[in-house]
Write a protein that holds these residues in place. Structure first.
Motif, mmCIF file in Angstrom:
data_model
loop_
_atom_site.group_PDB
_atom_site.id
_atom_site.type_symbol
_atom_site.label_atom_id
_atom_site.label_comp_id
_atom_site.label_asym_id
_atom_site.label_seq_id
_atom_site.Cartn_x
_atom_site.Cartn_y
_atom_site.Cartn_z
ATOM 1 N N PRO A 8 0.898 -1.277 0.688
ATOM 2 C CA PRO A 8 -0.302 -0.191 0.119
ATOM 3 C C PRO A 8 1.222 1.386 -0.025
ATOM 4 O O PRO A 8 0.175 2.169 -0.453
ATOM 5 C CB PRO A 8 -1.158 0.131 1.612
ATOM 6 N N ARG A 58 -5.692 -2.936 -2.356
ATOM 7 C CA ARG A 58 -4.952 -2.952 -1.786
ATOM 8 C C ARG A 58 -5.743 -3.701 -0.579
ATOM 9 O O ARG A 58 -7.252 -3.048 -0.435
ATOM 10 C CB ARG A 58 -4.756 -1.300 -1.598
ATOM 11 N N ARG A 69 -1.312 6.059 4.857
ATOM 12 C CA ARG A 69 -1.385 5.237 3.991
ATOM 13 C C ARG A 69 -1.288 6.493 2.923
ATOM 14 O O ARG A 69 -2.217 7.450 3.269
ATOM 15 C CB ARG A 69 -2.718 4.752 2.864
ATOM 16 N N ARG A 95 -5.367 7.267 -2.317
ATOM 17 C CA ARG A 95 -5.652 6.463 -3.820
ATOM 18 C C ARG A 95 -5.533 7.099 -4.656
ATOM 19 O O ARG A 95 -5.790 7.832 -5.321
ATOM 20 C CB ARG A 95 -7.143 5.719 -3.341
ATOM 21 N N SER A 118 -10.147 0.601 -8.365
ATOM 22 C CA SER A 118 -9.762 -1.072 -7.025
ATOM 23 C C SER A 118 -10.588 -1.926 -6.717
ATOM 24 O O SER A 118 -11.857 -2.032 -6.483
ATOM 25 C CB SER A 118 -9.229 0.062 -5.678
#
Length: 249
Positions: free
Chosen positions: A75, A99, A221, A224, A229
């Motif tokens: 990630p 992910r 993280r 995105r 995804s």
């Protein structure tokens, strides 16, 4: 023969390869970055090393006539994911980002959420003297100026710069809660630093920290990517089935 490229090195990437290599008419290539000296290899064809940026990856996708790309990298592998998204668009190839879901704090957790390793390092002096650093080999330079005691756990030996007072523990997950509790007690850890990787391979450290009432500095993280995804291997397989049905039609 339909060709699928898995960008991986993660446990989910290996599980995905295991699911796909058994299928007739499907050729699966798993690509590993080569940062781990003795990686756990998935079944099927494996290539190790970079592609030469997004242009090199796009050329490889075209030359190998790849029908679908699944980015199952870590990630926090932001550069590789960005390259994969750009390359797939350039080559006109469907791409999915796999992910696993991020960890979420539970009752009893004392998490300190930070946006970066730099922010994590800035927070540590107020949390204690002995720090369990579980962010991997890369990025340890962010902590090199801190005069704290660090227990650093990595798969391969880290390279300098390192904090001046560092104990290195070489180990590969999965880890049990009992083992993590024993480790935290043995080293008298005051606080733990982790990236929010998600998954079960290394989540026991979070349970152990909760039981001992230790603060966890959690590095969140990166954003995105702008791409389709999935959160599980099963969802990735379903996506691939849909893509291949489209090719067949």
């Amino acid at each position: 023969m339909t060709r699928v490229l898995i960008l991986g090195g993660t446990g989910d990437a290996r599980k995905l390869a295991e699911r796909l290599v058994e299928r007739s008419g499907l050729h699966v290539t798993s690509s590993l970055a080569g940062r781990v000296r003795e990686p756990q290899l998935p079944p099927g064809e494996v290539r190790v090393g970079g592609f030469g940026g997004p242009d090199g990856l796009a050329d490889w996708i075209r030359n190998e006539q790849v029908s679908a790309v699944i980015d199952a990298t870590h990630p926090f592998a932001r550069t590789m994911t960005g390259n994969a998204v750009a390359a797939a668009r350039s080559a006109g190839c469907p791409l999915l980002v796999l992910r696993r879901p991020a960890w979420q704090p539970e009752a009893g957790d004392d998490w300190r959420s930070v946006p970066s390793m730099t922010a994590a390092a800035a927070l540590l002096p107020e949390l204690g003297e002995r720090i369990f650093l579980t962010t991997g080999r890369q990025g340890l330079a962010h902590f090199a100026e801190l005069d704290l005691r660090f227990l650093v756990r990595t798969v391969d030996p880290p390279e300098p710069p390192l904090p001046p007072r560092t104990t290195v523990l070489l180990a590969r997950g999965p880890f049990t809660v009992d083992d993590e509790l024993a480790l935290l007690r043995e080293h008298r850890i005051d606080a733990l630093v982790s990236k929010n990787s998600g998954g079960s391979m290394t989540s026991a450290k979070l349970v152990a920290a909760r039981e001992l009432g230790l603060p966890v500095v959690m590095v969140q993280r990166p954003p995105r990517p702008d791409a389709p995804s999935a959160g599980t291997v099963e969802q990735a397989v379903a996506w691939l089935d849909e893509v291949l049905r489209g090719h067949a039609g």
